[in-house]
Design an enzyme around this catalytic site. Sequence first.
Site, PDB file in Angstrom:
ATOM      1  CE  LYS A 103      -4.365  -1.490   0.446  1.00 56.43           C
ATOM      2  NZ  LYS A 103      -5.497  -1.052  -0.594  1.00 56.43           N
ATOM      3  CB  SER A 122      -0.746  -8.080  -0.469  1.00 55.25           C
ATOM      4  OG  SER A 122      -1.761  -8.663   0.625  1.00 55.25           O
TER       5      SER A 122
END
Length: 328
Positions: free
Chosen positions: A51, A308
């Site tokens: 992110k 992730s």
Amino acid sequence: MSDITMIRAAADRLKGHARRTPLLSSPFLDEIAGRRVFVKPECLQHTGSFKYRGGRSALSALDGETRAKGVLAYSSGNHAQGVAKAAAEYGVPAVIIMPADAPKLKIDNTRALGAEVVLYDRENGESREAVGEALKAERGLTLVKPFDEPLVIAGQGTCGLEIAEQAREEGIETGDVLVCCGGGGFTAGVAMALEADAPGFRVRPVEPEGFDDVTRSLESGQRESNARASGNICDAILTPAPGEITFPIMQRLCGPGIAVSEDECLRAMGVAFQRLKLVAEPGGAAALAGALYHGDEIEGDTVICTISGGNVDAQVFRRALATLDDAP
């Protein structure tokens, strides 16, 4: 609309800021999966998740006057931290709206990065968008959406550029690329990057069981919603529905989705720690779970998957490590 030109421009802006995470492998993972498995560990990225790429991309593209007024984001934690770090690097205010049931580690980390955290009641249906619109209007902040924002998608797509380059270095030209998927920003960005630089790969979104809105949307051809907003350990990838911007991209470029169980994610976390020395969070381990335990849904002798994120509370991580005691 995001495209490969935007992704390449984001990569230029991220040089010297985002980490180029490695592509890892282990014969133990290959044995479990029955094929070669390569792992792209974005848990090693700044703030512990991919992110940061999107947050930094979005802020770096704002004009200085707009950026100086501050930014607003809503997130269960990883986008929150990515935007908070990027804002801190630019010395501008950040207000982050987070669900009250988000992992404490993510809330604490976001505050530690200098952001103001506003909590909302996700479980009882309070709208984060409504809270955000009020704050945006009151303070003149710029909203940085978690996935349905072209500049964020472009930043996250830079991970796909790296995968394409690293796969070439390994001599890999074809295979499924499994991506942990919430609203689809990461998935869409990686898919566009690979379409341009590694067209032999097919991106596959991986989601938690019961929150597989993208998988069902790809099957039906229209955006489907989840019945619940919470109630799964994969908090990082629980979203109401695919994004309006991301879904058409995924519909054009992605193969069928894969849904994984909480137990599979916990087991994948344990294996990632034991065999790759990586700390993954449940949602961040979803793609690895797909690679390891859903081999009958994958084509070819090689699969690449993302981890992730790695922002996990100790209590949940202990549950993941406990699965190693039960392993054969």
